[in-house]
Design a protein around this motif. Structure first.
Motif, short mmCIF file in Angstrom:
data_model
loop_
_atom_site.label_atom_id
_atom_site.label_comp_id
_atom_site.label_asym_id
_atom_site.label_seq_id
_atom_site.Cartn_x
_atom_site.Cartn_y
_atom_site.Cartn_z
N CYS A 170 -52.09 -1.46 43.03
CA CYS A 170 -52.52 -2.39 41.85
C CYS A 170 -51.89 -3.68 42.17
N LYS A 194 -45.66 -7.67 36.05
CA LYS A 194 -47.00 -7.23 36.42
C LYS A 194 -47.39 -5.88 35.90
N GLY A 195 -48.53 -5.72 35.27
CA GLY A 195 -48.71 -4.35 34.62
C GLY A 195 -49.63 -3.67 35.72
N ALA A 205 -52.93 -2.30 36.18
CA ALA A 205 -54.11 -2.54 35.47
C ALA A 205 -55.07 -1.14 35.38
N ASP A 236 -52.00 -1.69 31.58
CA ASP A 236 -51.26 -2.73 31.80
C ASP A 236 -49.75 -2.44 31.43
N ASP A 265 -46.52 -3.51 27.80
CA ASP A 265 -47.65 -4.32 28.71
C ASP A 265 -46.82 -5.37 29.19
N SER A 266 -47.43 -6.20 30.18
CA SER A 266 -46.96 -7.42 30.79
C SER A 266 -46.73 -8.50 29.90
#
Length: 201
Positions: free
Chosen positions: A81, A123-124, A126, A130, A174-175
């Motif tokens: 990812c 960066k999560g 996806a 996330d 999350d991000s």
């Protein structure tokens, strides 16, 4: 004649030093993650894999460890990812006594794992809500230490299946820094992350 030999040796030493300086690679310079303190870096290690790729781990005095991969041409190789860097951070104020580690009995406890893209931005993953950061809380340190030592003794080949005891809580963010959820995990799952095995995208 002695002066001539001394001059020749000086030239050889200078050439050797300049050559070694040109061939040395500082992997720290490849890390754009602002959360990682480059000024206190003390260890760089590169492990070559069978595929021709390699993984670099850089550690600093602030108990931060950043991991990333390189391909056979020494170019950044992303994880799943588009995650390029994994940052493991340990607590300075919390540790457990390891009966198995004779070199370092007091093991600092993992605080959080964070993921970053190639530009050093959070960066999560996806494919999994996330998730960009995992944070850990230990409720009962004595119980935690006992379980960790049992796993240490078996070199990671023991699972107490103790998630239901709610002693280790993993919080996922999350991000954007928003809490997704908090859930109890087993000491074995935590042990894997503590030893850089778990928490991989």
């Amino acid at each position: 004649m002695a002066r001539y030999h001394w001059l020749v040796m000086l030239i050889i030493m200078t050439v050797c030093q300049s050559c070694s300086a040109q061939t040395f690679t500082s992997y720290t310079s490849m890390v754009p993650v602002v959360d990682y303190d480059k000024a206190s870096t003390e260890l760089e290690r590169r492990e070559f894999l069978h595929s021709g790729e390699s993984e670099v781990m850089i550690s600093n005095q602030k108990l931060q460890h950043v991991h990333f991969r390189l391909d056979s041409a020494n170019k950044l190789r992303q994880y799943h990812c588009d995650i390029a860097f994994i940052l493991y951070e340990f607590r300075e104020d919390q540790s457990y006594y390891s009966k198995s580690n004779t070199y370092d009995r007091n093991q600092n406890i993992l605080k959080q794992i964070s993921y970053y893209d190639a530009n050093g931005h959070l960066k999560g993953n996806a494919e999994f809500e996330d998730i960009a950061r995992l944070c850990y809380e230990i409720k009962d340190l004595e119980k935690f230490e006992e379980a960790m030592n049992k796993i240490d003794e078996q070199e990671g080949n023991y699972d107490p299946n103790d998630a239901s005891e709610n002693n280790i809580i993993e919080s996922r963010f999350d991000s954007k820094g928003v809490l997704i959820r908090s859930t109890p995990i087993s000491t074995k799952d935590f042990w894997d992350c503590q030893n850089f095995i778990g928490g991989r995208p």
